[in-house]
Design an enzyme around this catalytic site. Structure first.
Site, PDB file in Angstrom:
ATOM      1  N   VAL A  98       0.873  -1.169   0.000  1.00  0.00           N
ATOM      2  CA  VAL A  98       0.000   0.000   0.000  1.00  0.00           C
ATOM      3  C   VAL A  98       0.911   1.220   0.000  1.00  0.00           C
ATOM      4  O   VAL A  98       2.067   1.140   0.435  1.00  0.00           O
ATOM      5  CB  VAL A  98      -0.916   0.002   1.247  1.00  0.00           C
ATOM      6  CG1 VAL A  98      -0.099   0.037   2.546  1.00  0.00           C
ATOM      7  CG2 VAL A  98      -1.918   1.139   1.216  1.00  0.00           C
ATOM      8  N   THR A 102       4.896  -0.625   5.045  1.00  0.00           N
ATOM      9  CA  THR A 102       4.687  -1.211   6.362  1.00  0.00           C
ATOM     10  C   THR A 102       4.483  -0.147   7.425  1.00  0.00           C
ATOM     11  O   THR A 102       3.952  -0.439   8.500  1.00  0.00           O
ATOM     12  CB  THR A 102       5.866  -2.140   6.708  1.00  0.00           C
ATOM     13  OG1 THR A 102       6.013  -3.108   5.654  1.00  0.00           O
ATOM     14  CG2 THR A 102       5.628  -2.890   8.004  1.00  0.00           C
ATOM     15  N   VAL A 244       7.211  -3.815 -10.176  1.00  0.00           N
ATOM     16  CA  VAL A 244       8.513  -3.686 -10.840  1.00  0.00           C
ATOM     17  C   VAL A 244       9.043  -5.071 -11.170  1.00  0.00           C
ATOM     18  O   VAL A 244       9.199  -5.921 -10.286  1.00  0.00           O
ATOM     19  CB  VAL A 244       9.497  -2.912  -9.947  1.00  0.00           C
ATOM     20  CG1 VAL A 244      10.915  -2.979 -10.522  1.00  0.00           C
ATOM     21  CG2 VAL A 244       9.054  -1.462  -9.801  1.00  0.00           C
ATOM     22  N   TRP A 541       8.815  -9.074  13.121  1.00  0.00           N
ATOM     23  CA  TRP A 541       8.674  -8.398  11.818  1.00  0.00           C
ATOM     24  C   TRP A 541       9.680  -7.260  11.642  1.00  0.00           C
ATOM     25  O   TRP A 541       9.341  -6.195  11.138  1.00  0.00           O
ATOM     26  CB  TRP A 541       7.235  -7.879  11.627  1.00  0.00           C
ATOM     27  CG  TRP A 541       6.203  -8.908  11.895  1.00  0.00           C
ATOM     28  CD1 TRP A 541       6.085 -10.135  11.299  1.00  0.00           C
ATOM     29  CD2 TRP A 541       5.135  -8.849  12.858  1.00  0.00           C
ATOM     30  NE1 TRP A 541       5.020 -10.832  11.818  1.00  0.00           N
ATOM     31  CE2 TRP A 541       4.407 -10.066  12.775  1.00  0.00           C
ATOM     32  CE3 TRP A 541       4.709  -7.878  13.757  1.00  0.00           C
ATOM     33  CZ2 TRP A 541       3.303 -10.324  13.568  1.00  0.00           C
ATOM     34  CZ3 TRP A 541       3.606  -8.139  14.551  1.00  0.00           C
ATOM     35  CH2 TRP A 541       2.923  -9.345  14.459  1.00  0.00           C
ATOM     36  N   HIS A 542      10.938  -7.533  11.998  1.00  0.00           N
ATOM     37  CA  HIS A 542      11.989  -6.524  11.842  1.00  0.00           C
ATOM     38  C   HIS A 542      13.148  -7.068  11.005  1.00  0.00           C
ATOM     39  O   HIS A 542      14.299  -7.069  11.448  1.00  0.00           O
ATOM     40  CB  HIS A 542      12.515  -6.084  13.212  1.00  0.00           C
ATOM     41  CG  HIS A 542      11.515  -5.382  14.072  1.00  0.00           C
ATOM     42  ND1 HIS A 542      11.631  -5.310  15.448  1.00  0.00           N
ATOM     43  CD2 HIS A 542      10.383  -4.713  13.754  1.00  0.00           C
ATOM     44  CE1 HIS A 542      10.611  -4.625  15.945  1.00  0.00           C
ATOM     45  NE2 HIS A 542       9.835  -4.263  14.937  1.00  0.00           N
ATOM     46  N   HIS A 587      12.795  -1.259  17.902  1.00  0.00           N
ATOM     47  CA  HIS A 587      11.827  -1.363  16.822  1.00  0.00           C
ATOM     48  C   HIS A 587      12.375  -0.489  15.698  1.00  0.00           C
ATOM     49  O   HIS A 587      12.798   0.642  15.935  1.00  0.00           O
ATOM     50  CB  HIS A 587      10.454  -0.890  17.287  1.00  0.00           C
ATOM     51  CG  HIS A 587       9.886  -1.742  18.381  1.00  0.00           C
ATOM     52  ND1 HIS A 587       8.884  -2.654  18.168  1.00  0.00           N
ATOM     53  CD2 HIS A 587      10.211  -1.845  19.696  1.00  0.00           C
ATOM     54  CE1 HIS A 587       8.600  -3.280  19.311  1.00  0.00           C
ATOM     55  NE2 HIS A 587       9.403  -2.796  20.251  1.00  0.00           N
TER      56      HIS A 587
END
Length: 611
Positions: A98, A102, A244, A541-542, A587
């Site tokens: 989007v 993220t 792409v 999620w890092h 984070h």
């Protein structure tokens, strides 16, 4: 709610020749694009984003809706290959598809790692990437809003306003409303010897503190990368729903040069030209994938996917590091209100929505903010640390320089946040379902400096070349090999400290009724606890490192140099989380913006020097 940046159509976009093309309109990409466009009105800047534009999406904008977009229509729906170290489980890897990337889906936490983390990057030979070199760019990205005196007093929101920026696009603030358990957090951690850190973004994250969030307090809505370009500058052109396929790399007088991008939009393929640079800001998953699809990578990987080699770059997609996380669940006082209540009770949900709409306060503004970063030496014996140090000495998964940095952090003297603890009410586990009529609290423990290291590569094919539509092979190697076994041992030791000290200490102990996952019997049995860790570890999620800065090792140690230029290709850079050579204790959102700001600054410098 906020308005979305204006976009263009594919035919108009592909008919132009751009000075700069940015691949990925996410956290880093929009920041880079906006800074380039505002630096010189004569620059034409284009952005290609695979996802679409959202406007007035409550699951993005409302802070209390964090997590709802994960796995939905704005997600790439990626997952790892089965992980042997996790008992054969595959893990979902949410990434934003989007405009905003993220940064539109994450949990909004806003913090920085310690000085030592960034100085470690520079120590590898990446000049300018130490704490002093990157700090101005952290500040440039943010506008900090000080909390009211009432919030500071009631919720122990101590801070140092001078360590924050005051004029950046991303609005950062402390919440006005908090989970009922937050008032117990500081006193509990203080009681186990962990001090409150009032300057938690000022060079050390060690201690207990209330975290800042990427939320605009004036409206109580998420602040994310679209804020860099809303409204967009006249010379900034954004194309959405554009996949792409490759960077066009041509041999010009014996030197490979990035001359454009081949992409697909609404079923039609286009090629767009660039006169200065292509900047990959597609993230730790997509940036290495696009490099490999463009013929830049390990020849063996490219051969298996039937992609002709243009630049042999052996570490593209390698060096993948991620934060490993465990969610430990406790049964808590049934009178405590928590986020789960809103999911189950329509009246509570309606009241919360009314309060949020009326004055931007209430349950829908509450975020998980009770954080603590703790050195292992705080709770591990000298003997245990010495054993970990000895095991690390025998590992070969990282090169000598990186291994030396990671190993030194186990010598018993490192004052670094090696494990993060975060507590909030509600059941955060994807595996534990709970019982009706009971309420739960979750303690997250997140390993900050993993030895587990993996890779992301394009998928092998048989009778055709790999394409952008083929999902990449994501293999983080969680707990894999001897190096991963070291991570599993550290996680078990950290789980012991959680169970035996933190949750047994008042005042937090006063709301905890019983362990739920793992059970008391599992906690008491070494083998069962080890198996529970294997079956319950997930990702925070890092992911970083897959196009890392090579430093002194050059192309043998990384993909880009200290100015983020791709080795072996003129006019091509990577500017996103993938360039981090080593994982950090934080984070990563704020660091990605700082990388984008510093990357844009260097691109502008080089463009002006070339005139």
């Amino acid at each position: 709610m906020k308005s979305a940046p204006q976009t263009v159509n594919a035919d108009d976009f592909s008919s132009r020749t751009f000075d700069f093309l940015i691949v990925g309109g996410g956290t880093a990409g929009l920041a880079v694009a906006a800074r380039l466009a505002e630096a010189d009105s004569s620059f034409t800047v284009g952005v290609l984003e695979a996802g679409g534009v959202t406007e007035d999406d409550e699951d993005i904008d409302i802070p209390g809706h964090y997590g709802r977009s994960l796995g939905g229509s704005l997600d790439w729906h990626l997952e790892t290959v089965p992980q042997q170290g996790l008992g054969g489980r595959s893990l979902p890897w949410p990434r934003g598809k989007v405009l905003g990337g993220t940064s539109a889906l994450n949990y909004m936490a806003w913090n920085r790692a310690s000085r030592d983390d960034y100085d470690a990057w520079e120590a590898l030979g990446n000049t300018g990437w130490g704490w002093d070199g990157i700090l101005p760019f952290f500040k440039k990205s943010e506008t900090f809003h000080s909390p009211s005196l009432d919030v500071q007093k009631r919720y122990d929101v101590s801070h140092d306003a001078d360590t924050f920026g005051q004029s950046g696009p991303i609005q950062v603030s402390y919440p006005t409303d908090y989970s009922p358990s937050h008032s117990l957090w500081h006193n509990t951690l203080n009681a186990v010897g962990i001090k409150t850190n009032s300057s938690h973004v000022g060079g050390s994250n060690v201690g207990v503190w209330t975290t800042v969030n990427a939320v605009d307090p004036r409206s109580a809505i998420r602040s994310y990368s679209t804020d860099y370009c809303s409204p967009a500058a006249a010379n900034l052109h954004i194309l959405t729903h554009a996949t792409v396929n490759e960077v066009v790399v041509q041999d010009v007088d014996g030197q490979y040069v990035a001359t454009g991008i081949r992409f697909a939009c609404q079923g039609k393929e286009h090629v767009v030209s660039v006169s200065r640079e292509v900047i990959l800001s597609a993230g730790s998953v997509k940036s290495p994938q696009i490099l490999e699809l463009s013929g830049i990578g390990n020849p063996k990987v490219l051969a298996q996917a039937n992609v002709p080699v243009k630049v042999a770059s052996p570490t593209v997609g390698e060096n993948l590091q991620d934060h490993l996380m465990l969610a430990t669940i406790f049964e808590v006082d049934p009178l405590l209100a928590n986020r789960d209540d809103l999911q189950k009770d329509e009246k509570l949900r309606a009241a919360a929505r009314e309060q949020y709409a009326r004055d931007a306060t209430g349950p829908l503004t509450i975020l998980p903010v009770s954080l603590s970063y703790v050195p292992l030496a705080h709770f591990l014996s000298e003997e245990t640390l010495a054993g970990l140090f000895t095991k690390a000495d025998g590992l070969t998964v990282f090169d000598a320089e990186k291994k030396a940095i990671l190993k030194k952090r186990l010598d018993g003297h490192a004052n670094l946040g090696q494990i993060e603890y975060l507590f909030d009410l509600g059941n955060w586990s994807p595996y534990f379902k709970g019982e009706d009529g009971k309420k739960y609290g979750t303690m997250l423990q997140i390993l900050q400096y993993p030895f587990s290291v993996g890779s992301i590569h394009i998928r092998p094919t048989d009778d055709r070349s790999a394409t952008a539509e083929d999902k990449p092979v994501i293999d983080p190697q969680y707990y894999g090999g001897a190096h991963g076994a070291l991570d599993a041992e550290v996680m078990k030791q950290c789980a012991r400290f959680l169970q035996q000290k933190i949750v047994q200490t008042e005042p937090l102990a006063g709301i905890i009724r019983a362990p739920a996952s793992p059970s008391a019997a599992t906690i008491a049995d070494e083998d069962r606890l080890s198996e529970w860790i294997v079956q319950n570890t997930i990702t925070d999620w890092h992911p970083v490192g897959t196009c890392g800065m090579g430093g002194r090792a050059g192309i043998q140690g990384g993909v880009v140099d200290e100015r983020l230029r791709v080795y072996g290709v003129k006019g091509l850079r990577v500017v996103d989380a993938s360039v981090m050579p080593l994982q950090i204790s934080a984070h990563i959102q704020a660091t990605i913006y700082a990388i984008a700001e510093k990357g844009a600054h260097m691109i502008i410098e080089d463009a002006r020097d070339a005139k």
